[in-house]
Design a protein around this motif. Structure first.
Motif, PDB file in Angstrom:
ATOM      1  N   UNK A 174      54.471  84.069  67.328  1.00 23.93           N
ATOM      2  CA  UNK A 174      54.186  82.641  67.179  1.00 23.93           C
ATOM      3  C   UNK A 174      52.715  82.434  67.484  1.00 23.93           C
ATOM      4  N   UNK A 175      51.981  81.925  66.504  1.00 20.42           N
ATOM      5  CA  UNK A 175      50.549  81.712  66.647  1.00 20.42           C
ATOM      6  C   UNK A 175      50.249  80.229  66.762  1.00 20.42           C
ATOM      7  N   UNK A 176      49.277  79.892  67.601  1.00 18.11           N
ATOM      8  CA  UNK A 176      48.854  78.504  67.761  1.00 18.11           C
ATOM      9  C   UNK A 176      48.288  78.008  66.431  1.00 18.11           C
ATOM     10  N   UNK A 177      48.649  76.803  66.062  1.00 16.78           N
ATOM     11  CA  UNK A 177      48.168  76.255  64.792  1.00 16.78           C
ATOM     12  C   UNK A 177      46.728  75.779  64.890  1.00 16.78           C
ATOM     13  N   UNK A 214      42.937  76.528  73.174  1.00 16.06           N
ATOM     14  CA  UNK A 214      42.338  75.380  72.480  1.00 16.06           C
ATOM     15  C   UNK A 214      42.852  74.025  72.979  1.00 16.06           C
ATOM     16  N   UNK A 215      43.827  74.025  73.907  1.00 15.54           N
ATOM     17  CA  UNK A 215      44.359  72.815  74.543  1.00 15.54           C
ATOM     18  C   UNK A 215      45.194  71.931  73.614  1.00 15.54           C
ATOM     19  N   UNK A 216      45.611  72.419  72.469  1.00 16.26           N
ATOM     20  CA  UNK A 216      46.493  71.635  71.589  1.00 16.26           C
ATOM     21  C   UNK A 216      47.893  71.590  72.174  1.00 16.26           C
ATOM     22  N   UNK A 272      59.764  74.315  65.456  1.00 14.46           N
ATOM     23  CA  UNK A 272      58.933  73.146  65.182  1.00 14.46           C
ATOM     24  C   UNK A 272      58.089  73.365  63.933  1.00 14.46           C
ATOM     25  N   UNK A 273      57.570  72.277  63.398  1.00 12.89           N
ATOM     26  CA  UNK A 273      56.818  72.334  62.141  1.00 12.89           C
ATOM     27  C   UNK A 273      55.586  73.229  62.216  1.00 12.89           C
ATOM     28  N   UNK A 274      54.914  73.280  63.350  1.00 15.40           N
ATOM     29  CA  UNK A 274      53.674  74.050  63.443  1.00 15.40           C
ATOM     30  C   UNK A 274      53.913  75.557  63.408  1.00 15.40           C
ATOM     31  N   UNK A 275      55.142  75.996  63.552  1.00 10.57           N
ATOM     32  CA  UNK A 275      55.464  77.422  63.539  1.00 10.57           C
ATOM     33  C   UNK A 275      55.515  77.906  62.087  1.00 10.57           C
TER      34      UNK A 275
END
Length: 142
Positions: free
Chosen positions: A91-94, A32-34, A76-79
């Motif tokens: 670990x999944x992409x948010x 998704x390029x984030x 990091x927060x997105x984890x």
């Protein structure tokens, strides 16, 4: 031009070059390029001794030095799974919920043989390394 003027001009040019922002390395999800990490989030580790560090069942008999197939980052927060109280998990992409890696608070072994504690591992095959260019519209001359 006098020697003093030349020295001042050289000092001014070198200070301008030092003040220019360096390209920053960003890591993006391939799907998704984030942006999932930046250079400052990387946790460096000393490369291990390769297959010598692994149990005999995991060895292939190849004595070549193996490069790291992952990068290790700080939490990091997105984890999201970290905040859910998990000790180890994917670990999944948010953004797209794609699998980027794995984490384990007790640590894990890198493909180079080194141990990283705690380990938040992002697989290089699932992320892109991108360099951001300095903004050319900024005029640094005074």
């Amino acid at each position: 031009m006098t020697d003093l003027q030349m020295e001042v001009e050289v000092d001014t040019n070198s200070s301008l070059q030092e003040s220019l922002p360096k390209p920053q390395v960003m890591y993006r999800c391939k799907k998704c390029r984030r942006i999932v990490a930046i250079e400052e989030n990387i946790v460096p580790h000393e490369p291990g001794k390769g297959e010598e560090c692994f149990a005999w069942k995991k060895r292939s008999g190849n004595s070549e030095q193996v490069q790291c197939s992952s990068i290790f980052v700080e939490p990091m927060k997105w984890m999201q799974t970290i905040h859910d109280g998990m000790v180890e998990e994917k670990l999944l992409c948010f953004g797209c919920n794609g699998r980027l890696g794995y984490f384990n608070w007790a640590g894990m072994q890198c493909s180079c043989g080194a141990w990283v504690n705690p380990a938040f591992q992002l697989n290089k095959s699932r992320i892109d390394e991108c360099k951001s260019e300095p903004n050319p519209n900024l005029n640094m001359e005074t």
